[in-house]
Design a protein around this motif. Structure first.
Motif, short mmCIF file in Angstrom:
data_model
loop_
_atom_site.label_atom_id
_atom_site.label_comp_id
_atom_site.label_asym_id
_atom_site.label_seq_id
_atom_site.Cartn_x
_atom_site.Cartn_y
_atom_site.Cartn_z
N GLU A 48 47.53 37.20 31.51
CA GLU A 48 48.52 38.23 31.84
C GLU A 48 47.90 39.42 32.59
O GLU A 48 48.60 40.35 32.96
CB GLU A 48 49.18 38.75 30.57
N ALA A 49 46.59 39.37 32.78
CA ALA A 49 45.87 40.48 33.40
C ALA A 49 45.22 40.01 34.70
O ALA A 49 45.07 38.82 34.94
CB ALA A 49 44.80 41.00 32.44
N PHE A 50 44.85 40.97 35.52
CA PHE A 50 44.11 40.65 36.73
C PHE A 50 43.14 41.76 37.05
O PHE A 50 43.27 42.88 36.57
CB PHE A 50 45.03 40.37 37.93
N ILE A 51 42.14 41.43 37.84
CA ILE A 51 41.15 42.39 38.28
C ILE A 51 41.26 42.51 39.80
O ILE A 51 41.43 41.51 40.48
CB ILE A 51 39.71 41.98 37.86
N VAL A 52 41.17 43.72 40.29
CA VAL A 52 41.11 43.97 41.73
C VAL A 52 39.69 44.41 42.01
O VAL A 52 39.19 45.37 41.40
CB VAL A 52 42.11 45.08 42.16
N GLY A 53 39.02 43.73 42.91
CA GLY A 53 37.64 44.07 43.21
C GLY A 53 37.26 43.74 44.63
O GLY A 53 37.91 42.93 45.29
N ASP A 54 36.19 44.34 45.10
CA ASP A 54 35.75 44.14 46.47
C ASP A 54 34.51 43.26 46.59
O ASP A 54 34.00 43.05 47.68
CB ASP A 54 35.51 45.49 47.17
N GLN A 55 34.04 42.73 45.47
CA GLN A 55 32.85 41.88 45.50
C GLN A 55 33.17 40.54 44.83
O GLN A 55 33.34 40.47 43.62
CB GLN A 55 31.70 42.57 44.79
N ILE A 56 33.21 39.50 45.64
CA ILE A 56 33.54 38.19 45.11
C ILE A 56 32.49 37.72 44.12
O ILE A 56 32.83 37.19 43.05
CB ILE A 56 33.73 37.17 46.26
N ASP A 57 31.21 37.94 44.44
CA ASP A 57 30.15 37.46 43.55
C ASP A 57 30.09 38.19 42.21
O ASP A 57 29.46 37.72 41.28
CB ASP A 57 28.79 37.51 44.25
N ARG A 58 30.75 39.30 42.11
CA ARG A 58 30.80 40.03 40.84
C ARG A 58 32.22 40.04 40.27
O ARG A 58 32.46 39.55 39.18
CB ARG A 58 30.30 41.45 41.02
N ASP A 59 33.14 40.61 40.99
CA ASP A 59 34.50 40.84 40.48
C ASP A 59 35.30 39.55 40.32
O ASP A 59 35.87 39.29 39.26
CB ASP A 59 35.25 41.81 41.39
N VAL A 60 35.36 38.75 41.36
CA VAL A 60 36.17 37.54 41.33
C VAL A 60 35.58 36.52 40.35
O VAL A 60 36.31 35.96 39.52
CB VAL A 60 36.32 36.93 42.74
N ILE A 61 34.28 36.30 40.42
CA ILE A 61 33.65 35.35 39.50
C ILE A 61 33.80 35.82 38.06
O ILE A 61 34.12 35.03 37.16
CB ILE A 61 32.17 35.13 39.89
N CYS A 62 33.61 37.10 37.82
CA CYS A 62 33.76 37.67 36.47
C CYS A 62 35.17 37.44 35.95
O CYS A 62 35.36 37.02 34.80
CB CYS A 62 33.42 39.15 36.50
N ALA A 63 36.16 37.70 36.79
CA ALA A 63 37.56 37.51 36.39
C ALA A 63 37.80 36.07 35.96
O ALA A 63 38.37 35.81 34.90
CB ALA A 63 38.49 37.89 37.53
N HIS A 64 37.35 35.14 36.77
CA HIS A 64 37.59 33.73 36.46
C HIS A 64 36.85 33.29 35.20
O HIS A 64 37.40 32.53 34.40
CB HIS A 64 37.24 32.87 37.66
N LEU A 65 35.64 33.78 35.01
CA LEU A 65 34.90 33.44 33.79
C LEU A 65 35.57 34.00 32.53
O LEU A 65 35.47 33.43 31.45
CB LEU A 65 33.46 33.96 33.87
N ALA A 66 36.28 35.13 32.69
CA ALA A 66 36.96 35.77 31.56
C ALA A 66 38.40 35.27 31.40
O ALA A 66 39.09 35.68 30.47
CB ALA A 66 36.95 37.29 31.71
N GLY A 67 38.85 34.40 32.31
CA GLY A 67 40.21 33.87 32.21
C GLY A 67 41.27 34.75 32.84
O GLY A 67 42.45 34.55 32.59
#
Length: 123
Positions: free
Chosen positions: A70-89
């Motif tokens: 139900e949550a999402f992250i907005v970030g400018d770094q795929i190697d940190r923000d996007v990967i972190c989001a996906h690892l956390a579900g």
């Protein structure tokens, strides 16, 4: 505004500088961070840095009843923000307007790390 919409907004920073950054923002920005965010997590305070998913799990724990999907992250770094989001579900929104991350982001994309959504233009 976010409260009127029933949304919660958190900031999750990889800063090594514990809450000092918040104090500087408040002293020089003329506003209270607490007025902008419902939670403000700084890696220097909690001992986790993105892409470690624990920092997002901790952030999400500040909002009981909100599930990762139900949550999402907005970030400018795929190697940190996007990967972190996906690892956390969580879902990820890539804010692709920062010029300083282009090379690292291109590498991450080439390795198949794709955001769920992208913001590439503000027009």
């Amino acid at each position: 505004m976010s409260e009127q919409l029933g949304l919660k907004v958190a900031a999750c920073s990889n800063s090594n500088t514990p809450l000092k950054r918040i104090i500087i923002l408040e002293q020089h920005g003329g506003f209270k961070v607490s007025e902008l965010f419902d939670a403000f997590i700084v890696s220097g305070d909690v001992g986790f840095r993105k892409p470690n998913p624990e920092i997002l799990k901790l952030t999400l724990s500040r909002f009981p009843g909100v599930l990762p999907h139900e949550a999402f992250i907005v970030g400018d770094q795929i190697d940190r923000d996007v990967i972190c989001a996906h690892l956390a579900g969580l879902r990820s929104v890539y804010f692709g307007l920062a010029p300083y991350n282009k090379e690292a982001n291109a590498k991450s994309l080439a390795h198949g790390h794709l955001p769920d959504f992208s913001i590439l233009d503000l027009r």
